[in-house]
Design an enzyme around this catalytic site. Structure first.
Site, PDB file in Angstrom:
ATOM      1  N   SER A   1       6.847   2.929   7.825  1.00 25.04           N
ATOM      2  CA  SER A   1       5.592   3.178   7.114  1.00 25.04           C
ATOM      3  C   SER A   1       4.368   3.275   8.011  1.00 25.04           C
ATOM      4  O   SER A   1       3.330   3.756   7.588  1.00 25.04           O
ATOM      5  CB  SER A   1       5.349   2.076   6.072  1.00 25.04           C
ATOM      6  OG  SER A   1       5.234   0.811   6.698  1.00 25.04           O
TER       7      SER A   1
ATOM      8  N   HIS B   1      -0.437  -3.422   6.783  1.00 20.01           N
ATOM      9  CA  HIS B   1      -0.807  -2.132   7.368  1.00 20.01           C
ATOM     10  C   HIS B   1      -2.288  -2.074   7.745  1.00 20.01           C
ATOM     11  O   HIS B   1      -3.134  -2.576   7.005  1.00 20.01           O
ATOM     12  CB  HIS B   1      -0.520  -0.997   6.380  1.00 20.01           C
ATOM     13  CG  HIS B   1       0.895  -0.931   5.923  1.00 20.01           C
ATOM     14  ND1 HIS B   1       1.319  -1.459   4.724  1.00 20.01           N
ATOM     15  CD2 HIS B   1       1.989  -0.405   6.512  1.00 20.01           C
ATOM     16  CE1 HIS B   1       2.624  -1.258   4.596  1.00 20.01           C
ATOM     17  NE2 HIS B   1       3.057  -0.628   5.665  1.00 20.01           N
TER      18      HIS B   1
ATOM     19  N   ASP C   1      -3.854  -3.684   3.876  1.00 18.08           N
ATOM     20  CA  ASP C   1      -3.148  -4.569   2.947  1.00 18.08           C
ATOM     21  C   ASP C   1      -2.483  -5.673   3.757  1.00 18.08           C
ATOM     22  O   ASP C   1      -2.906  -5.964   4.875  1.00 18.08           O
ATOM     23  CB  ASP C   1      -2.144  -3.776   2.087  1.00 18.08           C
ATOM     24  CG  ASP C   1      -1.106  -3.027   2.924  1.00 18.08           C
ATOM     25  OD1 ASP C   1      -0.964  -3.344   4.129  1.00 18.08           O
ATOM     26  OD2 ASP C   1      -0.438  -2.135   2.381  1.00 18.08           O
TER      27      ASP C   1
END
Length: 370
Positions: free
Chosen positions: A50, A353, A350
């Site tokens: 991600s 990330h 978050d």
């Protein structure tokens, strides 16, 4: 590693894999070297998780498909695990190519777009090995690249030789290991197996024709908000970071060894052939570990030193109950998270990330390699 730390890792994995698909970027190599090895890239091929996924996660339960993800760029959720751009976007811009198209939507954009940029095979939540996320691990992602090389894709050998591969190594492997009752005593041997698999993957990408490969080690996972929350976002978990440093040490050793082999092979080829190689082949490590810590600790020079985050360990988007539910809502549609006033003021978006600003500042440390 104590029991509470193992629980944190376990919760970290399930939070990330089910709702966001965390990936980790980091490294050990110095970023101030190798300027002479730059290539004029024609394409960027991306593999990993991600931290580099730009839209392969299409499932509706992914947080990257929910508000407020994407509020900075492109103004709506786009499958990026941030408020805006991620590492891939900055790498593409620096190399002078468009951000590579996500593999999941390759058929929607056409061959011309592929010729302009490359393809992003990264899927949030994946690792070099299988995780509980039913998505392509690193080996499968490279399989997809190999299939593309053999298909009528418009990719010439020259295109691939002049491309750059960006490989984001994930913390998901370690989270999954601990979440499935892997012992703390067995963690170091498991780190060895992860690094060994990374090297297998890098060698395979090289054999497929990519001459320049940039791989991320692990960043300071102990500084992620999911681990600093118990300390009121005021200090990193050094126990976790010690395992990260062991991973990065092994990765650097392995990459150094492989690069020596590559150099010897190139010298042997040059001495036995009257033609010279068009470009050197080498593997580099992005030192995201130091880049992240420089920003978190408010040190650094140049652009990195211009912005001091007041609360660098506190995320912009944070759940009101468990703290790790950015983008989630209850059965009535009410938000289960709070959002900071300005994402530019935060390093972390978050629980795992960085923000677009965080990535932008960290990337300024990588430009000498890319």
């Amino acid at each position: 590693m104590d029991f509470n730390l193992k629980l944190l890792f376990t919760f970290f994995f399930f939070t990330v894999s089910l709702f966001s698909g965390q990936g980790s970027a980091g490294g050990y190599y110095s970023n101030r070297h190798h300027r002479s090895h730059r290539l004029r890239a024609t394409k960027l091929f991306v593999f990993g998780d991600s931290y580099v996924d730009t839209g392969n996660i299409l499932v509706p339960f992914s947080s990257a498909q929910q508000f407020p993800y994407g509020i900075t760029f492109p103004g709506k959720p786009s499958g990026r695990f941030s408020d805006g751009r991620v590492l891939t976007d900055f790498a593409g811009k620096h190399l002078g190519v468009k951000s590579p198209i996500p593999f999941s939507i390759r058929n929607e954009v056409g061959e011309e777009r592929l010729k302009e940029s490359g393809i992003n095979f990264a899927f949030g939540g994946t690792g070099v090995f299988d995780t509980s996320v039913p998505l392509p691990n690193m080996t499968t992602q490279i399989d997809l690249f190999e299939q593309l090389r053999h298909a009528e894709s418009g990719l010439s050998n020259r295109d691939v030789h002049l491309s750059v591969a960006l490989v984001s190594v994930s913390g998901n492997d370690y989270s999954f290991y601990l979440a499935t009752n892997g012992s703390a005593q067995g963690l170091k041997p498991f780190i060895n197996s992860v690094v060994n698999q990374v090297m297998i993957d890098l060698k395979r990408i090289k054999r497929l024709g990519v001459k320049k490969i940039v791989v991320t080690g692990l960043g300071p996972l102990g500084c992620l908000p999911i681990f600093t929350a118990p300390f009121s976002f005021k200090q990193c978990n050094q126990t976790i970071n010690s395992f990260v440093q062991f991973h990065n040490f092994l990765l650097k050793q392995a990459v150094d060894k492989l690069n020596k082999q590559i150099t010897n092979q190139q010298h042997s080829y040059s001495s036995s052939s009257s033609s010279s190689s068009s470009s050197s082949s080498k593997i580099f490590i992005l030192d995201v570990y130091d880049a992240f810590l420089s920003l978190i600790q408010g040190r650094g020079s140049g652009r990195v030193g211009l912005l001091k985050f007041k609360t660098p360990l506190k995320p912009c988007c944070f759940g009101v109950s468990s703290g790790f539910n950015c983008g989630s809502v209850d059965e009535k549609g009410n938000k289960k998270f709070v959002l900071c006033n300005d994402p530019k003021s935060a390093f972390f978006w978050d629980s795992v990330h960085p923000t677009q600003t965080g990535w932008s500042l960290a990337f300024s440390s990588f430009t000498s390699i890319l």
